[in-house]
Structures are given as structure tokens and as C-alpha cells.
Motif scaffolding. Structure first.
Motif, mmCIF file in Angstrom:
data_model
loop_
_atom_site.group_PDB
_atom_site.id
_atom_site.type_symbol
_atom_site.label_atom_id
_atom_site.label_comp_id
_atom_site.label_asym_id
_atom_site.label_seq_id
_atom_site.Cartn_x
_atom_site.Cartn_y
_atom_site.Cartn_z
ATOM 1 N N PRO A 1 -4.643 4.573 -11.066
ATOM 2 C CA PRO A 1 -3.510 4.121 -10.447
ATOM 3 C C PRO A 1 -4.017 5.341 -8.935
ATOM 4 N N GLU A 2 -5.451 6.066 -8.300
ATOM 5 C CA GLU A 2 -5.240 6.384 -7.523
ATOM 6 C C GLU A 2 -5.857 5.690 -7.046
ATOM 7 N N ASN A 3 -6.583 4.995 -7.541
ATOM 8 C CA ASN A 3 -7.768 3.693 -6.806
ATOM 9 C C ASN A 3 -6.622 2.313 -5.989
ATOM 10 N N ILE A 4 -5.396 1.828 -7.267
ATOM 11 C CA ILE A 4 -4.589 1.472 -6.095
ATOM 12 C C ILE A 4 -3.779 1.858 -5.006
ATOM 13 N N GLN A 5 -3.739 2.735 -5.479
ATOM 14 C CA GLN A 5 -2.752 3.680 -3.947
ATOM 15 C C GLN A 5 -3.541 3.452 -2.988
ATOM 16 N N HIS A 6 -4.891 4.200 -2.407
ATOM 17 C CA HIS A 6 -5.708 4.215 -1.764
ATOM 18 C C HIS A 6 -6.190 2.835 -0.751
ATOM 19 N N ALA A 7 -6.248 1.554 -1.673
ATOM 20 C CA ALA A 7 -6.081 0.508 -1.871
ATOM 21 C C ALA A 7 -4.874 0.352 -0.748
ATOM 22 N N LYS A 8 -3.011 0.528 -1.081
ATOM 23 C CA LYS A 8 -2.421 -0.068 -0.472
ATOM 24 C C LYS A 8 -2.410 0.446 1.032
ATOM 25 N N GLU A 9 -2.851 2.127 0.970
ATOM 26 C CA GLU A 9 -2.706 2.849 2.112
ATOM 27 C C GLU A 9 -3.925 2.219 2.421
ATOM 28 N N ILE A 10 -4.962 1.359 2.442
ATOM 29 C CA ILE A 10 -5.854 1.101 3.437
ATOM 30 C C ILE A 10 -5.318 -0.114 4.037
ATOM 31 N N GLN A 11 -4.549 -1.010 3.140
ATOM 32 C CA GLN A 11 -3.900 -2.602 3.662
ATOM 33 C C GLN A 11 -3.071 -2.196 4.653
ATOM 34 N N GLU A 12 -2.284 -0.885 4.509
ATOM 35 C CA GLU A 12 -1.135 -0.510 5.426
ATOM 36 C C GLU A 12 -1.592 -0.096 6.792
ATOM 37 N N GLU A 13 -2.942 0.173 6.935
ATOM 38 C CA GLU A 13 -3.182 0.681 8.095
ATOM 39 C C GLU A 13 -4.333 -0.515 8.472
ATOM 40 N N ARG A 14 -4.613 -1.579 7.619
ATOM 41 C CA ARG A 14 -5.319 -2.696 8.613
ATOM 42 C C ARG A 14 -3.462 -3.440 9.048
ATOM 43 N N LYS A 15 -2.304 -3.053 8.218
ATOM 44 C CA LYS A 15 -0.972 -4.017 9.047
ATOM 45 C C LYS A 15 -1.514 -3.466 10.224
ATOM 46 N N ASN A 16 -1.232 -2.130 11.049
ATOM 47 C CA ASN A 16 -1.044 -1.205 11.697
ATOM 48 C C ASN A 16 -1.672 -2.251 13.368
ATOM 49 N N GLN A 17 -3.291 -1.795 12.433
ATOM 50 C CA GLN A 17 -4.637 -3.297 13.356
ATOM 51 C C GLN A 17 -3.944 -4.098 14.067
ATOM 52 N N ILE A 18 -3.578 -4.857 12.774
ATOM 53 C CA ILE A 18 -3.426 -6.388 13.174
ATOM 54 C C ILE A 18 -2.360 -6.315 14.083
ATOM 55 N N GLU A 19 -0.869 -5.462 14.099
ATOM 56 C CA GLU A 19 -0.370 -6.014 14.153
ATOM 57 C C GLU A 19 -1.108 -5.669 16.293
ATOM 58 N N ASN A 20 -1.393 -3.725 16.048
ATOM 59 C CA ASN A 20 -1.884 -3.653 17.314
ATOM 60 C C ASN A 20 -2.802 -4.523 18.393
ATOM 61 N N LEU A 21 -3.702 -5.295 17.827
ATOM 62 C CA LEU A 21 -4.497 -6.209 18.205
ATOM 63 C C LEU A 21 -3.631 -7.324 18.875
ATOM 64 N N LYS A 22 -2.719 -7.656 18.403
ATOM 65 C CA LYS A 22 -2.142 -8.843 17.749
ATOM 66 C C LYS A 22 -1.596 -8.465 19.757
ATOM 67 N N ASN A 23 -0.573 -7.325 19.917
ATOM 68 C CA ASN A 23 -0.122 -6.491 21.221
ATOM 69 C C ASN A 23 -1.005 -7.225 21.812
ATOM 70 N N ILE A 24 -2.430 -6.418 21.991
ATOM 71 C CA ILE A 24 -3.254 -6.308 22.710
ATOM 72 C C ILE A 24 -3.672 -7.642 23.413
ATOM 73 N N ILE A 25 -4.125 -8.609 22.331
ATOM 74 C CA ILE A 25 -4.411 -9.876 23.369
ATOM 75 C C ILE A 25 -2.872 -10.268 23.724
ATOM 76 N N ALA A 26 -1.716 -10.240 23.316
ATOM 77 C CA ALA A 26 -0.769 -11.006 23.899
ATOM 78 C C ALA A 26 -0.205 -10.481 24.875
ATOM 79 N N TYR A 27 -0.693 -9.266 24.941
ATOM 80 C CA TYR A 27 0.547 -8.247 26.562
ATOM 81 C C TYR A 27 -0.738 -7.340 27.098
#
Length: 125
Positions: free
Chosen positions: A45-71
């Protein structure tokens, strides 16, 4: 002439950002697919949780990049910080009012996300 160099530089920077954005989305998609297909057979379960945390960080990075490109750079950082702060405050209030009705695992995950948001907010200062 300086204006053309500035635009060209911005174009190259945005091209790199777009390539990074595409890479993040592809990794996120592969990880999500893997989680959906194999989460029930994982021994850790630790590996699954870690993967989900990485996914959350990626989501934040994606949002950040979208904002930088747009604004642009400055607006994006401020907007991302405000959104993170808003999510932090909302979730903190929700947890304070509903902790006694939440199952332990959900509460634990929410607290971990809050800790991550706090770290993000601290990094902006």
C-alpha cells in the motif's frame, strides 16, 4: 530588434515548457493506468500511496506549466500560490468540521495532502 529577440526567447522557453507538459501528462497517464489495472494486486500500500503522491505533484506541475504558458511567469506563480492557499484553507476547515465523521485512511490522506500544500506554500516565501 530587441523585441524580436525577446519574443524568440519566450517562444523557445514556451516550447520547452510544452515539451515538459506533454512529458508530465504522458507519465501521469501511464501511472494512472497502472494504478487502475494493478492496485488490487499490489503487495505494498505504501507504493500505491507513493504513486498517488507523485500523481498529485504532477498535477500541480501541469497546472503550473499551463498557467506559465498562458499567462507568463509572474502571474502564474502568484495564481498557483493563491489557489494552493485557498485549497489549504478550505481543506483545513473541512477537516476541522468533519474529522469525527471521516474514516481513518481518508483523514490520514487528507492530512498528508495538507502537509504537502503547506510545504508548497512555504517554498513560495
Amino acid at each position: 530588434m530587441g523585441n524580436n529577440n525577446n519574443r524568440e526567447k519566450k517562444g523557445v522557453e514556451n516550447e520547452g515548457r510544452i515539451n515538459h507538459l506533454v512529458n508530465l501528462i504522458e507519465k501521469s497517464t501511464r501511472t494512472q493506468r497502472h494504478l487502475e489495472e494493478h492496485s488490487d494486486i499490489s503487495n505494498s500500500p505504501e507504493n500505491i500511496q507513493h504513486a498517488k503522491e507523485i500523481q498529485e505533484e504532477r498535477k500541480n506541475q501541469i497546472e503550473n506549466l499551463k498557467n506559465i504558458i498562458a499567462y507568463g511567469d509572474n502571474n502564474s506563480k502568484d495564481k498557483h500560490m493563491k489557489n494552493t492557499e485557498k485549497r489549504f484553507l478550505y481543506t483545513e476547515g473541512y477537516l476541522n468540521n468533519n474529522a469525527d465523521r471521516m474514516d481513518e485512511e481518508t483523514f490520514k490522506k487528507a492530512k498528508e495532502k495538507q502537509e504537502h500544500r503547506k510545504e508548497q506554500l512555504d517554498s513560495y516565501k
